[in-house]
Enzyme design. Structure first.
Site, PDB file in Angstrom:
ATOM      1  N   HIS A 207       0.833  -1.208   0.000  1.00 51.06           N
ATOM      2  CA  HIS A 207       0.000   0.000   0.000  1.00 51.06           C
ATOM      3  C   HIS A 207       0.863   1.252   0.000  1.00 51.06           C
ATOM      4  O   HIS A 207       0.611   2.196  -0.761  1.00 51.06           O
ATOM      5  CB  HIS A 207      -0.915  -0.001   1.228  1.00 51.06           C
ATOM      6  CG  HIS A 207      -1.716   1.252   1.394  1.00 51.06           C
ATOM      7  ND1 HIS A 207      -2.956   1.435   0.820  1.00 51.06           N
ATOM      8  CD2 HIS A 207      -1.439   2.399   2.064  1.00 51.06           C
ATOM      9  CE1 HIS A 207      -3.406   2.633   1.122  1.00 51.06           C
ATOM     10  NE2 HIS A 207      -2.510   3.242   1.885  1.00 51.06           N
ATOM     11  N   GLU A 208       1.876   1.282   0.854  1.00 51.71           N
ATOM     12  CA  GLU A 208       2.744   2.462   0.912  1.00 51.71           C
ATOM     13  C   GLU A 208       3.542   2.619  -0.379  1.00 51.71           C
ATOM     14  O   GLU A 208       3.772   3.735  -0.841  1.00 51.71           O
ATOM     15  CB  GLU A 208       3.687   2.370   2.116  1.00 51.71           C
ATOM     16  CG  GLU A 208       2.978   2.326   3.474  1.00 51.71           C
ATOM     17  CD  GLU A 208       1.978   3.460   3.665  1.00 51.71           C
ATOM     18  OE1 GLU A 208       2.150   4.531   3.063  1.00 51.71           O
ATOM     19  OE2 GLU A 208       1.006   3.250   4.416  1.00 51.71           O
TER      20      GLU A 208
ATOM     21  N   HIS B 132       1.581   4.462  -2.904  1.00 46.49           N
ATOM     22  CA  HIS B 132       1.693   5.923  -2.841  1.00 46.49           C
ATOM     23  C   HIS B 132       2.933   6.411  -3.587  1.00 46.49           C
ATOM     24  O   HIS B 132       2.906   7.463  -4.239  1.00 46.49           O
ATOM     25  CB  HIS B 132       1.750   6.391  -1.387  1.00 46.49           C
ATOM     26  CG  HIS B 132       0.441   6.287  -0.669  1.00 46.49           C
ATOM     27  ND1 HIS B 132      -0.728   6.807  -1.183  1.00 46.49           N
ATOM     28  CD2 HIS B 132       0.115   5.731   0.528  1.00 46.49           C
ATOM     29  CE1 HIS B 132      -1.725   6.568  -0.331  1.00 46.49           C
ATOM     30  NE2 HIS B 132      -1.235   5.919   0.709  1.00 46.49           N
TER      31      HIS B 132
END
Length: 224
Positions: free
Chosen positions: A96-97, A100
């Site tokens: 998920h990070e 980004h």
């Protein structure tokens, strides 16, 4: 007790339940190791390299669920448990990070919008409620209105955050599946963790909107 105040209480209680849901879901899938035995750090590094983001570092930070992407330092920062852990939860958070970081590299529109309104949102969340309260005690509806608009900027930031977070989660799940980091059963755990995490952002927005509605109700009653 006014309707808006009751609404604030209901939303606040719902937020607590969502936080508990996230903690329990994360704890559950933190105990489920992925079949490949790779850690959150290894997955983050592999995905970044696969997308040509060799300049983005993967760093460890203290705490639990303190994971984040720093667009200024170009660093994916994983909490210590997720950095070292081979769990489905750790891989979901790490991917998920990295999502980004990919958004940043691709100049994802909603991410740019969120960055542009961040300074105003910080001011609004910090000073908006205090300005409103000062206006309420002074009987100055104009000052109360300023406080509401400032706090609304923070709510706008939270609204823009939703597509950013949902997109990062979708990218994470697609990449984890595409690169075969998780099997089908493990993907269910990763999806559960990211869904619970996403709902915390929805709850934060609901809290802000309920607060704004309550503020507006108070201001309107002061004008009567």
């Amino acid at each position: 007790m006014t309707f808006t105040f009751l609404l604030m209480i209901v939303v606040f209680v719902a937020t607590l339940f969502i936080q508990l849901w996230l903690q329990r879901t994360y704890a559950r899938y933190s105990r489920v190791a992925n079949s490949r035995g790779v850690t959150g750090e290894q997955v983050a590094r592999s995905i970044l390299d696969a997308y040509g983001l060799h300049n983005v570092r993967v760093e460890m930070v203290p705490g639990a669920l303190t994971d984040h992407y720093d667009p200024i330092a170009k660093a994916v920062r994983l909490s210590e448990p997720n950095f070292h852990s081979p769990s489905a939860a750790a891989l979901a958070v790490a991917a998920h990070e990295v999502g980004h970081a990919i958004q940043d590299a691709k100049s994802y529109a909603w991410l740019r919008v969120r960055h542009s309104i961040l300074p105003v949102a910080n001011i609004g969340s910090m000073f908006g409620p205090w300005i409103f309260i000062a206006g309420m005690f002074m009987g100055a509806t104009g000052l109360m209105s300023i406080g509401i608009w400032l706090f609304a900027a923070a709510a706008l930031f939270q609204l823009v955050t939703l597509p950013v977070e949902f997109d990062a989660s979708n990218r994470a799940l697609n990449i984890l599946k595409k690169m075969n980091f998780l099997d089908n059963a493990e993907m269910g755990g990763a999806r559960a963790v990211l869904t619970a995490a996403a709902m915390t952002y929805v709850a934060a927005l609901a809290n802000s909107l309920a607060t704004i509605l309550h503020y507006v109700t108070i201001m309107m009653s002061n004008r009567e």
